[in-house]
Design a protein around this motif. Structure first.
Motif, PDB file in Angstrom:
ATOM      1  N   GLY A 225      93.324 102.106  89.377  1.00  0.00           N
ATOM      2  CA  GLY A 225      92.473 102.890  88.478  1.00  0.00           C
ATOM      3  C   GLY A 225      92.506 104.371  88.824  1.00  0.00           C
TER       4      GLY A 225
ATOM      5  N   PRO B  30      90.118  96.331  95.789  1.00  0.00           N
ATOM      6  CA  PRO B  30      90.688  97.609  96.232  1.00  0.00           C
ATOM      7  C   PRO B  30      92.006  97.943  95.528  1.00  0.00           C
ATOM      8  CG  PRO B  30      90.037  96.294  98.121  1.00  0.00           C
ATOM      9  CD  PRO B  30      89.875  95.425  96.924  1.00  0.00           C
TER      10      PRO B  30
ATOM     11  N   PHE C 219      92.806  97.192  92.432  1.00  0.00           N
ATOM     12  CA  PHE C 219      92.461  97.733  91.117  1.00  0.00           C
ATOM     13  C   PHE C 219      91.770  99.097  91.244  1.00  0.00           C
ATOM     14  CE2 PHE C 219      93.484  93.578  89.391  1.00  0.00           C
ATOM     15  CZ  PHE C 219      94.115  93.952  88.216  1.00  0.00           C
ATOM     16  N   GLY C 220      91.055  99.308  92.342  1.00  0.00           N
ATOM     17  CA  GLY C 220      90.464 100.629  92.573  1.00  0.00           C
ATOM     18  C   GLY C 220      91.552 101.687  92.702  1.00  0.00           C
ATOM     19  N   ALA C 221      92.585 101.375  93.507  1.00  0.00           N
ATOM     20  CA  ALA C 221      93.692 102.321  93.700  1.00  0.00           C
ATOM     21  C   ALA C 221      94.490 102.483  92.405  1.00  0.00           C
ATOM     22  CB  ALA C 221      94.597 101.830  94.831  1.00  0.00           C
TER      23      ALA C 221
END
Lengths: 253, 235
Positions: free
Chosen positions: A123, A117, A119-121
């Protein structure tokens, strides 16, 4: 009796398919048997012993797909000892059943609810600011960490067997996870703040207000248990209603 | 060529369904990567880059913990992005905020239906495990373990069918709605802004950080203030 390095590489490659046939009865049992099979073939030239070994790896198994690599390495460590007559055949099974729960908790708590999560945020915010290079950088960074840890866990499990618990503890993953979660919340807040003007929307006051309202009120309703997709419907409806109300007020003057 | 577009979308959606759980899990099927990939394949990378961030944040909490099944965010991202790009192309103006929000509203249920389909596939996989035991009992250990790979076929088929189906629904409905009510574009753009904010809140909420609400709202306030100040300085 030792498994050759080339066979270990093959087992690691196969462990990437651990959840291919995830099922509600044995969960990752078939994936685990598929992954460890090349090592069992190397260790047990006798067909009957190999089938017996494979049967014990078709029993129930469920763990986090990344941290399961440590158990897979450790299971090979023990199978080598079983094949050499140094341990009874039930040791690999007991090893797996003892470690699968704790390592699943470590994997879920670090990789699934913190690292990915985060790295999701990262990204999401990066894509807003820099476009496609941010997507590529996110994937490279995440996978550099994920694959290094996955390989490290597999090798450590194979070399250390039962002592893998100490190796995992040394990584201090729960403490790192807490920092990643906090940083992720900050990144999500920044993404919401920087969105107007960067996501194909004009930086008009109403768009800014709608985004801020969606973020602040959204957090409140989500904290009360509303699911993201129904909440998105409600947010869209509220945004449209606000725009119509603003247009009505503007028309009234 | 619409047929080729749907075929490409189906292939990407099917492969993403495999990567998501059955093989690798390297974030390639997460919306942040999948939406730009779908946009690129359908000829509108920019649209994929616009849709990826809010979809990623909206479904940041879609994680497979133990036996719990989350919504299928990969299927949702493929369907929403595919539907938005094809609808934007039909309208001739690309993926505007109005197209984006309508595509989200029409195609996002693909993620929920995807979860049901995943549950069905996992139940069916029990038969694969049983068959592996039968093959092992018959003295065929290699064939027994290879049953594992057959498990990849169902998620692929689910992605291949549901991704393009929901994209087609959005590609059909969104132009119809916007052509029928052209004046809706403005209010819908504000709806998209609200969805964006909500998506960020969903992401922050999914992280469940200690002091998460404080950190999220503080970053939101600081970022907004920074943007306003930067805008004033720019003028």
């Amino acid at each position: 009796m030792k498994v050759r390095p080339a066979t270990l590489v093959r087992v690691f490659w196969r462990c990437l398919f651990l959840q291919a046939a995830w099922n509600r009865r044995g969960m990752q049992n078939l994936g685990f048997a598929y992954a460890i099979d090349p090592a069992l073939r190397a260790l047990y030239p006798d067909a009957a012993r190999r089938e017996e070994a494979l049967r014990r790896h078709l029993l129930f198994f469920n763990c986090h797909p990344y941290t399961a690599a440590a158990i897979l390495g450790g299971a090979i460590h023990h199978e080598e000892r079983v094949a050499s007559g140094l341990e009874p055949p039930d040791v690999p099974r007991d090893y797996k059943s003892t470690l699968q729960g704790p390592l699943a908790a470590v994997g879920d708590g670090f990789f699934w609810t913190a690292l990915r999560p985060f790295f999701g945020a990262l990204g999401a915010l990066g894509t807003l600011l820099a476009g496609w290079p941010a997507v590529v950088a996110t994937l490279i960074l995440y996978n550099a960490i994920h694959l290094v840890l996955r390989i490290h866990l597999f090798v450590a499990g194979y070399r250390k067997g039962d002592a893998i618990v100490g190796s995992v503890a040394k990584l201090s993953l729960p403490a790192v996870a807490e920092w990643l979660r906090a940083a992720g919340a900050v990144l999500a807040g920044l993404a919401a703040a920087l969105m107007p003007g960067r996501a194909g929307l004009p930086a008009a006051p109403l768009a800014v207000a709608a985004s801020l309202g969606g973020a602040a009120f959204g957090y409140l309703v989500l904290a009360r248990g509303l699911r993201p997709v129904p909440a998105a419907y409600a947010a869209a409806a509220a945004g449209v209603a606000a725009a119509l109300a603003a247009a009505g007020l503007g028309g009234g003057h | 060529m619409p047929g080729l577009d749907y075929l490409l979308l189906g292939l990407v959606s099917g492969l993403a369904a495999i990567e998501r759980k059955g093989f690798l899990q390297a974030m390639l099927s997460r919306p942040i990567a999948l939406a730009p990939a779908v946009g690129l394949l359908l000829g509108d990378l920019e649209a994929g880059l616009r849709l990826g961030p809010p979809l990623e944040l909206l479904w940041l909490g879609a994680v497979n913990l133990g036996a719990a099944l989350p919504v299928n965010e990969a299927l949702g991202a493929a369907a929403v992005t595919g539907g938005a790009v094809l609808a934007g192309r039909a309208l001739g103006g690309g993926v505007t905020p109005a197209v984006a929000v309508l595509a989200l509203l029409v195609a996002a249920p693909a993620a929920i239906l995807g979860r049901r389909a995943d549950r069905w596939a996992e139940t069916r996989n029990e038969r694969l495990a049983e068959r592996a035991e039968e093959l092992l009992a018959c003295g065929e250990p290699r064939a027994a373990v290879r049953e594992n790979l057959i498990g990849l076929l169902r998620p692929f088929a689910i992605g291949m069918v549901l991704g393009p189906a929901f994209a087609a629904l959005a590609a059909g409905l969104v132009p119809l709605l916007l052509r029928s009510v052209p004046s809706a574009s403005g209010p819908l753009a504000i709806g998209w802004a609200a969805c964006w904010g909500l998506a960020a809140a969903a992401g922050a909420r999914a992280l469940r950080a200690r002091l998460g609400p404080v950190l999220f709202l503080a970053a939101l306030a600081a970022g907004t203030l920074g943007s306003v100040l930067a805008g004033s300085a720019g003028r």
